[in-house]
Design an enzyme around this catalytic site. Structure first.
Site, PDB file in Angstrom:
ATOM      1  N   TYR A  86       0.847  -1.189   0.000  1.00 30.88           N
ATOM      2  CA  TYR A  86       0.000   0.000   0.000  1.00 30.88           C
ATOM      3  C   TYR A  86       0.885   1.242   0.000  1.00 30.88           C
ATOM      4  O   TYR A  86       1.947   1.254   0.629  1.00 30.88           O
ATOM      5  CB  TYR A  86      -0.901   0.006   1.237  1.00 30.88           C
ATOM      6  CG  TYR A  86      -2.091   0.924   1.120  1.00 30.88           C
ATOM      7  CD1 TYR A  86      -3.155   0.607   0.282  1.00 30.88           C
ATOM      8  CD2 TYR A  86      -2.150   2.110   1.848  1.00 30.88           C
ATOM      9  CE1 TYR A  86      -4.249   1.448   0.177  1.00 30.88           C
ATOM     10  CE2 TYR A  86      -3.244   2.960   1.753  1.00 30.88           C
ATOM     11  CZ  TYR A  86      -4.291   2.622   0.910  1.00 30.88           C
ATOM     12  OH  TYR A  86      -5.375   3.463   0.804  1.00 30.88           O
ATOM     13  N   SER A 197     -20.523  -3.774  -1.205  1.00 24.44           N
ATOM     14  CA  SER A 197     -19.325  -3.488  -0.423  1.00 24.44           C
ATOM     15  C   SER A 197     -19.676  -2.499   0.681  1.00 24.44           C
ATOM     16  O   SER A 197     -20.767  -1.918   0.711  1.00 24.44           O
ATOM     17  CB  SER A 197     -18.230  -2.894  -1.314  1.00 24.44           C
ATOM     18  OG  SER A 197     -18.594  -1.596  -1.746  1.00 24.44           O
ATOM     19  N   GLY A 293     -11.527   2.061  -6.745  1.00 22.53           N
ATOM     20  CA  GLY A 293     -11.030   0.721  -6.453  1.00 22.53           C
ATOM     21  C   GLY A 293     -10.919  -0.076  -7.739  1.00 22.53           C
ATOM     22  O   GLY A 293     -11.368   0.359  -8.806  1.00 22.53           O
ATOM     23  N   MET A 295     -11.254  -3.978  -7.806  1.00 23.52           N
ATOM     24  CA  MET A 295     -11.326  -5.313  -7.231  1.00 23.52           C
ATOM     25  C   MET A 295     -11.164  -6.423  -8.259  1.00 23.52           C
ATOM     26  O   MET A 295     -10.698  -7.514  -7.945  1.00 23.52           O
ATOM     27  CB  MET A 295     -12.633  -5.478  -6.464  1.00 23.52           C
ATOM     28  CG  MET A 295     -12.700  -4.657  -5.193  1.00 23.52           C
ATOM     29  SD  MET A 295     -14.100  -5.078  -4.135  1.00 23.52           S
ATOM     30  CE  MET A 295     -15.462  -4.465  -5.127  1.00 23.52           C
ATOM     31  N   TRP A 318      -8.785   8.750  -4.206  1.00 29.47           N
ATOM     32  CA  TRP A 318      -8.087   8.068  -3.109  1.00 29.47           C
ATOM     33  C   TRP A 318      -8.329   8.891  -1.852  1.00 29.47           C
ATOM     34  O   TRP A 318      -7.937  10.058  -1.771  1.00 29.47           O
ATOM     35  CB  TRP A 318      -6.600   7.958  -3.417  1.00 29.47           C
ATOM     36  CG  TRP A 318      -5.801   7.209  -2.399  1.00 29.47           C
ATOM     37  CD1 TRP A 318      -6.228   6.194  -1.579  1.00 29.47           C
ATOM     38  CD2 TRP A 318      -4.420   7.406  -2.091  1.00 29.47           C
ATOM     39  NE1 TRP A 318      -5.204   5.735  -0.784  1.00 29.47           N
ATOM     40  CE2 TRP A 318      -4.074   6.465  -1.074  1.00 29.47           C
ATOM     41  CE3 TRP A 318      -3.429   8.265  -2.564  1.00 29.47           C
ATOM     42  CZ2 TRP A 318      -2.802   6.380  -0.538  1.00 29.47           C
ATOM     43  CZ3 TRP A 318      -2.157   8.172  -2.029  1.00 29.47           C
ATOM     44  CH2 TRP A 318      -1.844   7.231  -1.027  1.00 29.47           C
TER      45      TRP A 318
END
Length: 412
Positions: A86, A197, A293, A295, A318
């Protein structure tokens, strides 16, 4: 991006009259001092994290406060930080008795101020606070922090510890996605993927509260009817599957019927890949597609025609960068989310509490913590996890993974 359940672990970190470095032997009933969940090297959490007893805090130096953590959520990004993949990196900490530097895990958490140093103006004992600075290391029972690292949370009636502890990642992301790219009025439409989510569920609820309508895309599954009802109970206007996107003619007709021909001006993407390209095709003129994101771990491809003929604008988001660029706006965000949650119009995530007894040694606590990560890896835990540190009363904490929620609850 957690799914539907929050599992909580209680960790009991009680100060003792003995040495703060004392450890519980297998035959002893001695209680632990403050503890933290730490790691010394990057890797899989189930292999590298461990419980570690840390000293009792002295009186806070000037400009700082001592806090005890109530709930410390574990988000997917926390796992990525431990893995070393990260962008945000924590600062190493030194503790007596430790061999080398340790990293205290955790980025999000609700804490209570227990004592205040000289020169602190905006906080007092008993205040609730969340983290303003990133990578503070929240998976611990207590910490000494600068006043500037914290944001005061209004203790309004109706605001639960669970909602307060989790507001700074998923609900905050949802709020920014809805309000910082395009101005929408009541009755207008938003379409999103990853709707089950944690962020997706927050989007549904915040949009409902604002009078916005939502089309929510999810993966098809055996219990699709159950999931559809759960999302509709949160406020989803319509729910569809990625499989339905494959029939472009039919889905376009269905969406046109749902919206009565009104353009959809905001699309939210946390998946990527071909399904997101198809979702973008449902957006109207002058729309905004916001990606927060990926995924599916597949590239996002947008045809030039979307930009040329429909004037599509594509953004990346972000939250860590938004916080860095909008330091003054964080307090307002906390106040808005706290009041929304206290109104009863924002549901807590379902949660499960797993207790680790207060007599547990660091070794026993480590085993229990790692077992949770192992279950998460196997897909058995689909909840947002949180770690909770308590001083007196048993309260739930939470720690979150990519699907449901788990939480560590801690006493000290």
């Amino acid at each position: 991006f957690g799914s539907l359940t929050l599992t909580m672990f209680r960790r009991y970190y009680l100060s003792t009259l003995n040495s703060v470095h004392a450890r519980l032997l297998s035959t002893s009933a001695r209680l632990q001092a403050n503890r933290a969940i730490v790691y010394s090297r990057n890797g899989q959490p189930a292999e590298v994290v461990r419980a570690f007893t840390i000293p009792t805090l002295p009186a806070p130096p000037p400009q700082t406060v001592n806090v005890r953590f109530i709930l410390s959520p574990i988000n997917p990004a926390d796992v990525n930080v431990i893995e070393g993949v990260y962008p945000s990196k924590p600062q190493a900490s030194s503790f007596p008795g430790a061999q080398g530097d340790l990293f205290v895990a955790g980025n999000e958490g609700l804490a209570e101020v227990t004592s205040v140093g000289d020169g602190v103006k905006g906080l007092e004992r008993g205040d609730w606070v969340v983290m303003k600075a990133s990578q503070v290391g929240t998976w611990r029972s207590a910490a000494n922090l600068l006043e500037g690292q914290l944001l005061k949370v209004p203790r309004v009636e109706g605001l639960s510890e669970v909602n307060a502890a989790t507001m700074m990642v998923n609900p905050a992301t949802a709020h920014c996605l809805l309000y910082h790219f395009v101005t929408l009025g009541a009755g207008q439409w938003v379409i999103q993927n990853g709707a089950n989510s944690a962020v997706g569920q927050a989007v549904i609820q915040l949009a409902k509260n604002a009078g916005l309508k939502t089309i929510n895309l999810v993966r098809n599954r055996d219990d699709m009817d159950t999931l559809r009802k759960e999302l509709e109970d949160l406020g989803a206007t319509h729910v569809a599957t990625y499989d339905e996107l494959l029939d472009k003619k039919t889905i376009k007709a269905k969406v046109k019927d749902w919206t009565n021909g009104q353009d959809i001006r905001l699309g939210l993407n946390c998946v990527g890949g071909e399904s997101t390209t198809s979702m973008a095709g449902l957006l109207g003129n002058n729309a905004h597609l916001v990606t927060y994101g990926a995924m599916a771990k597949r590239p996002l491809t947008l045809p030039a025609s979307f930009h040329i003929f429909k004037n599509l604008t594509s953004h990346g988001f972000w939250l860590s960068r938004w916080y860095k660029d909008n330091s003054e706006g964080q307090s307002k965000l906390v106040e808005e989310l706290a009041r929304t949650m206290a109104s009863g119009k924002f549901k807590e995530p379902r949660h499960e509490i797993v207790d680790i007894g207060r007599e547990a040694s660091d070794e026993t606590a480590t085993t229990a913590i790692r077992e949770v990560f192992q279950r998460m890896t196997l897909g058995e835990v689909k909840k947002k996890l949180s770690s909770k540190c308590r001083t007196l009363d048993p309260e739930q904490a939470h720690f979150a993974t990519g699907n449901p929620y788990n939480v560590f609850r801690t006493y000290r």
